[in-house]
Design a protein around this motif. Structure first.
Motif, PDB file in Angstrom:
ATOM      1  N   ARG A  22       2.610   5.072   6.620  1.00 21.69           N
ATOM      2  CA  ARG A  22       1.234   5.266   7.091  1.00 21.69           C
ATOM      3  C   ARG A  22       1.254   5.687   8.556  1.00 21.69           C
TER       4      ARG A  22
ATOM      5  N   SER B 106     -12.583   8.657   6.324  1.00 22.10           N
ATOM      6  CA  SER B 106     -11.321   7.940   6.139  1.00 22.10           C
ATOM      7  C   SER B 106     -10.250   8.851   5.580  1.00 22.10           C
TER       8      SER B 106
ATOM      9  N   ARG C 202       1.386  -1.944  -5.163  1.00 21.67           N
ATOM     10  CA  ARG C 202      -0.038  -2.224  -5.268  1.00 21.67           C
ATOM     11  C   ARG C 202      -0.709  -0.992  -5.887  1.00 21.67           C
TER      12      ARG C 202
ATOM     13  N   ARG D 157       4.578  -9.910   2.621  1.00 20.37           N
ATOM     14  CA  ARG D 157       4.853  -9.231   1.353  1.00 20.37           C
ATOM     15  C   ARG D 157       4.906  -7.721   1.563  1.00 20.37           C
TER      16      ARG D 157
ATOM     17  N   ASP E 260      -1.922   2.943  -4.077  1.00 20.03           N
ATOM     18  CA  ASP E 260      -1.312   3.260  -2.784  1.00 20.03           C
ATOM     19  C   ASP E 260      -0.590   4.607  -2.826  1.00 20.03           C
TER      20      ASP E 260
ATOM     21  N   LEU F  10      -2.709  -4.470   6.648  1.00 22.68           N
ATOM     22  CA  LEU F  10      -1.328  -4.941   6.777  1.00 22.68           C
ATOM     23  C   LEU F  10      -1.085  -5.827   8.000  1.00 22.68           C
TER      24      LEU F  10
HETATM   25  C1  WQD Z   1      -0.918  -0.352   4.535  1.00 17.14           C
HETATM   26  C2  WQD Z   1       0.404  -0.354   3.794  1.00 17.14           C
HETATM   27  C3  WQD Z   1       0.307  -1.351   1.613  1.00 17.14           C
HETATM   28  C4  WQD Z   1      -0.411  -5.460   2.927  1.00 17.14           C
HETATM   29  C5  WQD Z   1      -6.698   1.448   3.405  1.00 17.14           C
HETATM   30  C6  WQD Z   1      -7.703   2.555   3.256  1.00 17.14           C
HETATM   31  C7  WQD Z   1      -7.915   3.239   4.556  1.00 17.14           C
HETATM   32  C8  WQD Z   1      -8.369   2.260   5.575  1.00 17.14           C
HETATM   33  C9  WQD Z   1      -7.422   1.107   5.653  1.00 17.14           C
HETATM   34  C10 WQD Z   1     -10.510   1.076   5.721  1.00 17.14           C
HETATM   35  C11 WQD Z   1       0.261  -0.004   2.314  1.00 17.14           C
HETATM   36  C12 WQD Z   1       1.210  -2.126   2.530  1.00 17.14           C
HETATM   37  C13 WQD Z   1      -0.212  -4.089   2.873  1.00 17.14           C
HETATM   38  C14 WQD Z   1       0.672  -6.325   2.635  1.00 17.14           C
HETATM   39  C15 WQD Z   1       2.057  -4.393   2.241  1.00 17.14           C
HETATM   40  N1  WQD Z   1      -9.691   1.896   5.200  1.00 17.14           N
HETATM   41  N2  WQD Z   1       1.002  -3.567   2.533  1.00 17.14           N
HETATM   42  N3  WQD Z   1       1.878  -5.756   2.313  1.00 17.14           N
HETATM   43  O1  WQD Z   1      -4.170   0.844   1.990  1.00 17.14           O
HETATM   44  O2  WQD Z   1      -3.005   2.237   3.762  1.00 17.14           O
HETATM   45  O3  WQD Z   1      -5.448   1.981   3.819  1.00 17.14           O
HETATM   46  O4  WQD Z   1      -7.179   0.543   4.376  1.00 17.14           O
HETATM   47  O5  WQD Z   1     -10.416   0.255   6.480  1.00 17.14           O
HETATM   48  O6  WQD Z   1      -8.854   4.216   4.425  1.00 17.14           O
HETATM   49  O7  WQD Z   1      -7.237   3.461   2.292  1.00 17.14           O
HETATM   50  O8  WQD Z   1      -4.040   0.034   4.405  1.00 17.14           O
HETATM   51  O9  WQD Z   1      -3.333  -1.972   5.619  1.00 17.14           O
HETATM   52  O10 WQD Z   1      -3.997  -2.194   3.179  1.00 17.14           O
HETATM   53  O11 WQD Z   1      -1.854  -1.082   3.753  1.00 17.14           O
HETATM   54  O12 WQD Z   1       3.170  -3.953   1.919  1.00 17.14           O
HETATM   55  O13 WQD Z   1       0.576  -7.571   2.670  1.00 17.14           O
HETATM   56  O14 WQD Z   1       0.930  -1.687   3.814  1.00 17.14           O
HETATM   57  O15 WQD Z   1       0.831  -1.299   0.325  1.00 17.14           O
HETATM   58  O16 WQD Z   1       1.373   0.749   1.945  1.00 17.14           O
HETATM   59  P1  WQD Z   1      -4.086   1.300   3.379  1.00 17.14           P
HETATM   60  P2  WQD Z   1      -3.362  -1.379   4.255  1.00 17.14           P
END
Ligand code: WQD
Length: 325
Positions: free
Chosen positions: A219, A119, A281, A204, A284, A189
């Motif tokens: 991302r 990852s 959060r 959100r 992040d 997300l």
């Molecule tokens: C993406 C962005 C949130 C929800 C993690 C792991 C990665 C992979 C995926 C396994 C972030 C923002 C999210 C919401 C938001 N692992 N967000 N509102 O954290 O980048 O990656 O999950 O599956 O290895 O590290 O993914 O989709 O949670 O978030 O603003 O309601 O969206 O803060 O910046 P993340 P995510």
């Protein structure tokens, strides 16, 4: 000869299985069905198996021998960052212990090719933008640390001389190959936003004061079908006996902010998405984008799909009637 896919009943695993079967590979799946769904493996050779259990090495060794397995794609793992912070020991047992049991079985059965699902979470805040494989890995949550420990274990088994392996560092995987293959667990997300739109709630945004162009986190969103293709390409290279880097990023090289993703979701779904800005959060990183030049140079792989295809396919799958599971 066949390929074993662990976690093959899961969201990503199901796409990897489809990528392999579509070109005529014989595929064997194990999955504990904790988040996987049996419909994804209908018609395949399938065993329920908890890789972290004490009898897993013997069970998996028997499966490897019975089906003349030549290579393993190991995706079975826990993957929720927040949950990993609450239950770190369980994450280590599942992700690190599960991999150890798999490697014990592979060594006993003399199966020497492995693709390990790692990852971008291994990078944490330790990278530049874009992140290169040679950048310092500095995970900032237990989930990422279990994946980094997994990479080390894989490297050690390679050093020991019996294993050939590549760890693929997935960036943010989304989208669907078809309606039935969509992600059913809203922990990331895109599906989280879909759920909120359907419920009539504002999406959100976790923080708009990051040092990024619009203040929201950036991302690298990669289509799950492109990701599946990368696995097939790695397996081909391993089977051909080619020397490969220990780790490869799988991302598009293009960063998208949370607000850009919401804008695309508005465009594709027609739902107004005036977001609610919420506090950051915990855990992040501000920006995580792949330098994808190494996988392109090694395998000729690059992403075919962009954010619009990701959101369009994910939305179609999200709205499709669900089968049970
Ligand atoms: C993406 C962005 C949130 C929800 C993690 C792991 C990665 C992979 C995926 C396994 C972030 C923002 C999210 C919401 C938001 N692992 N967000 N509102 O954290 O980048 O990656 O999950 O599956 O290895 O590290 O993914 O989709 O949670 O978030 O603003 O309601 O969206 O803060 O910046 P993340 P995510």
């Amino acid at each position: 000869m066949s390929v074993l896919v662990t976690g093959g009943a899961g969201y990503i695993g199901g796409h990897v299985v489809a990528g392999l079967t579509s070109r005529g590979e014989s595929v064997v799946v194990i999955d504990d069905l904790s988040t996987g769904v049996p419909e994804r493996v209908a018609g395949l050779v399938f065993s329920v198996c908890d890789l972290a259990s004490d009898d897993a090495p013997a069970q998996v060794e028997a499966i490897l021998r019975e089906h003349d397995v030549r290579a393993v794609v190991h995706l079975a793992a826990k993957k929720q960052v927040g949950e990993s912070a609450q239950r770190p020991a369980w994450y280590y047992r599942e992700n690190v212990g599960g991999l150890a049991n798999l490697l014990l079985a592979m060594e006993s059965a003399r199966v020497s090719n492995l693709v390990f699902s790692s990852s971008a979470a291994v990078y944490g805040n330790g990278t530049g933008v874009p992140a290169r494989e040679s950048d310092a890995a500095d995970p900032i949550n237990p989930y990422g640390r279990t994946k980094l420990a997994g990479e080390w274990m894989v490297r050690d088994a390679v050093r020991a001389g019996w294993l050939r392996a590549v760890s693929l560092r997935y960036f943010n995987v989304a989208g669907a190959g078809n309606d039935l293959s969509a992600d059913r667990f809203a922990t990331n997300l895109v599906p989280i936003v879909f759920e909120r739109l359907i419920a009539g709630e504002a999406p959100r945004v976790f923080g708009d004061d990051y040092p990024t162009p619009d203040g929201t986190c950036v991302r690298d969103y990669v289509h799950v079908v492109d990701l599946a293709d990368a696995h097939v390409a790695v397996l081909d290279a391993l089977s051909a006996g080619r020397a490969m880097p220990a780790e490869l990023n799988v991302g598009t090289g293009v960063g998208r902010s949370v607000l850009e993703v919401l804008e695309m979701i508005r465009d594709v779904t027609g739902h107004a998405t005036t977001p609610a800005i919420e506090p950051r959060r915990i855990g992040d990183p501000a920006a995580l984008v792949a330098d994808s030049s190494l996988i392109h140079a090694e395998l000729g792989w690059s992403a075919k799909f962009g954010l619009r295809e990701i959101i369009t396919s994910a939305w179609s799958g999200f709205r499709a009637p669900r089968v049970s599971g």
